[in-house]
Design an enzyme around this catalytic site. Structure first.
Site, PDB file in Angstrom:
ATOM      1  N   ASP A  13     -39.288  35.973  15.908  1.00 14.45           N
ATOM      2  CA  ASP A  13     -38.492  36.095  15.005  1.00 14.45           C
ATOM      3  C   ASP A  13     -38.600  34.526  14.122  1.00 14.45           C
ATOM      4  O   ASP A  13     -38.989  33.682  14.644  1.00 14.45           O
ATOM      5  CB  ASP A  13     -36.678  36.002  15.210  1.00 14.45           C
ATOM      6  CG  ASP A  13     -35.841  36.231  14.181  1.00 14.45           C
ATOM      7  OD1 ASP A  13     -35.945  37.081  13.243  1.00 14.45           O
ATOM      8  OD2 ASP A  13     -34.844  35.397  13.992  1.00 14.45           O
ATOM      9  N   SER A  14     -37.946  34.375  12.977  1.00 14.73           N
ATOM     10  CA  SER A  14     -37.947  33.184  12.090  1.00 14.73           C
ATOM     11  C   SER A  14     -36.969  32.154  12.857  1.00 14.73           C
ATOM     12  O   SER A  14     -37.225  31.115  12.740  1.00 14.73           O
ATOM     13  CB  SER A  14     -37.571  33.410  10.712  1.00 14.73           C
ATOM     14  OG  SER A  14     -36.371  34.102  10.666  1.00 14.73           O
ATOM     15  N   CYS A  76     -37.847  39.943  12.871  1.00 19.19           N
ATOM     16  CA  CYS A  76     -37.446  39.557  11.629  1.00 19.19           C
ATOM     17  C   CYS A  76     -37.611  40.689  10.617  1.00 19.19           C
ATOM     18  O   CYS A  76     -38.701  41.103  10.566  1.00 19.19           O
ATOM     19  CB  CYS A  76     -38.087  38.531  11.338  1.00 19.19           C
ATOM     20  SG  CYS A  76     -38.211  37.653   9.666  1.00 19.19           S
ATOM     21  N   GLU A 156     -24.459  31.730   9.937  1.00 24.48           N
ATOM     22  CA  GLU A 156     -24.645  30.685  10.820  1.00 24.48           C
ATOM     23  C   GLU A 156     -23.603  29.381  10.906  1.00 24.48           C
ATOM     24  O   GLU A 156     -23.694  28.613  11.658  1.00 24.48           O
ATOM     25  CB  GLU A 156     -25.905  29.944  10.034  1.00 24.48           C
ATOM     26  CG  GLU A 156     -27.044  30.996  10.348  1.00 24.48           C
ATOM     27  CD  GLU A 156     -28.517  30.250  10.043  1.00 24.48           C
ATOM     28  OE1 GLU A 156     -28.509  29.243   9.456  1.00 24.48           O
ATOM     29  OE2 GLU A 156     -29.469  30.786  10.669  1.00 24.48           O
ATOM     30  N   CYS A 187     -31.057  42.707   8.257  1.00 24.18           N
ATOM     31  CA  CYS A 187     -31.463  41.398   8.478  1.00 24.18           C
ATOM     32  C   CYS A 187     -30.807  40.985   9.986  1.00 24.18           C
ATOM     33  O   CYS A 187     -29.810  41.324  10.199  1.00 24.18           O
ATOM     34  CB  CYS A 187     -30.855  40.279   7.630  1.00 24.18           C
ATOM     35  SG  CYS A 187     -30.900  38.772   8.007  1.00 24.18           S
ATOM     36  N   HIS A 189     -29.416  38.808  11.102  1.00 28.84           N
ATOM     37  CA  HIS A 189     -28.009  38.088  11.276  1.00 28.84           C
ATOM     38  C   HIS A 189     -26.889  38.847  10.771  1.00 28.84           C
ATOM     39  O   HIS A 189     -25.672  38.819  11.308  1.00 28.84           O
ATOM     40  CB  HIS A 189     -27.928  37.116  10.202  1.00 28.84           C
ATOM     41  CG  HIS A 189     -28.696  35.737  10.616  1.00 28.84           C
ATOM     42  ND1 HIS A 189     -30.072  35.882  10.763  1.00 28.84           N
ATOM     43  CD2 HIS A 189     -28.133  34.426  10.806  1.00 28.84           C
ATOM     44  CE1 HIS A 189     -30.411  34.211  10.904  1.00 28.84           C
ATOM     45  NE2 HIS A 189     -29.352  33.645  11.183  1.00 28.84           N
TER      46      HIS A 189
END
Lengths: 256, 256
Positions: A13-14, A76, A156, A187, A189
């Site tokens: 993942d990034s 990702c 985040e 995504c 997140h």
């Protein structure tokens, strides 16, 4: 595709977001070991262009070649959108992203190809049109896309509920007149705010990449839930301790 | 420090944000040429750790060594917070950041060292405590810091006013009981929402890095406003055309 011979997965993942996919993989018991690499020094990928994403992904692939992995999973969505073919071409183990599994999950859950599907993703993922393309290949012609760029920074910042998230959701969703039949959380997140998205659209089925990947691996490779325990190894291009801290929290792991 | 012998500046930023500093430099007429490098492939720096920021900054320095520049200006606050000493050590031209100039601007505008000062910056900038340290060195002991992480993505989404920005400002500013005497806009993105911040705190003096740097260069190097026209060259580690597009808009430049 040939079945896997053993059960070591490399998850790329990034950043830390891919841990939401790892969570599903751990619960699935499909793997004896998971090696996680987060490119935390260069996160986020979702705003970068295609060639940069491919270049960074191939560097991650080189990293995984140091381990005897059986499959590489690109958690990702931006990598899944642009780099899967290149990764597959340059490796001698199977590579899967999250987009194809996500679309198959839509198909399994909805059946009716007239269903309306909202695709949420980063700018890079949406621009690739990969979800839309795979959905159309599977007969789902009624999809539309939004790139809610503020979702990642809001997550985040830990704002999983409250006024900021509400105003941000309203900003991106204000033109949607009725609940879509399915919403793809495209995504890593977004699963962290799935409760809020679910309340905003109470009649929509939410599609989670982690669960979709587990289902895909079971079907595609005939993998069984046979491991009671999965060993985890974490690597990061910056601040690996920060990544491990998030991992302990999200995954309820014992201290490594 | 010796005066500059000619007037070519290299301006370095993690992305497009440093153009807000370039805008002030263009208006100042201090330079005959500005070479701008934005590390757009690795933006943002504000969430990265010290060693990564130093490493990336030294790579940018190597880039500028290809040009006969007289001074390097680090427009990025995170670079200014962590990498100025390293940059200075490894170059034979002067290097200035935006933090020292910003603090001198506070001193020039407020005089009274009992003034209350709010420092706004990225996590990396605030964590460095460099603004606080320089303010204290200049007798200003009454400062406090906030890292409003969502400001950068909100600006990048173009939301310079409206409900999202209001709820985000309220989130970060809710505990501030009265307007600070000065607010340091300690990130290149923040000048783009200075109108909204100014309305939120109508009695505060806003400190803008670009104006502060111009004032600093005039005082420190006795530079005059003598160039009617400044040539611009733009470079980026990714998508230079995107950078140029933003530059044309922000700086009202002729097409290059």
């Amino acid at each position: 595709m040939k079945p896997l011979h053993n059960m070591r997965a490399g998850v790329f993942d990034s950043g830390v977001g891919g841990l939401s996919v790892v969570k599903s993989l751990l619960e699935s018991g499909l793997f004896s070991e998971i090696i996680y690499f987060g490119d935390t020094a260069r996160v986020p990928y979702g705003v970068k262009d295609k060639n940069t994403i491919i270049r960074y992904s191939l560097e991650a692939l080189e990293f995984f070649k140091n381990f005897d992995i059986d499959i590489m999973i690109a958690a990702c969505n931006s990598v899944s959108a642009y780099a899967i073919d290149e990764l597959q071409k340059n490796s001698n183990f199977p590579v899967t992203g999250v987009i194809h599994p996500g679309v198959l999950a839509v198909k399994n859950k909805l059946q009716d190809t007239n269903s309306s599907i909202l695709i949420l993703g980063t700018k890079a993922t949406i621009k690739s049109q990969k979800y839309k393309f795979f959905l159309e290949e599977n007969g789902f012609l009624n999809s539309f896309s939004i790139a809610p760029s503020l979702f990642v920074p809001v997550v985040e910042e830990g704002l999983f509920s409250g006024e900021v998230l509400q105003s941000v959701m309203k900003h991106y969703f204000k033109d949607i007149k009725s609940d879509p039949d399915a919403i793809i959380l495209g995504c890593t997140h977004f699963p962290l705010i799935s409760d809020a998205i679910g309340k905003y659209f109470p009649n929509s089925t939410l599609i989670h990449s982690g669960d979709a990947v587990v289902e895909y691996l079971q079907n595609e490779y005939n993998l069984d839930k046979k491991f009671d325990k999965t060993d985890m190894k974490f690597f990061a291009s910056e601040n690996p301790d920060g990544l491990k801290r998030v991992a302990y929290e999200w995954l309820n792991l014992e201290k490594i």
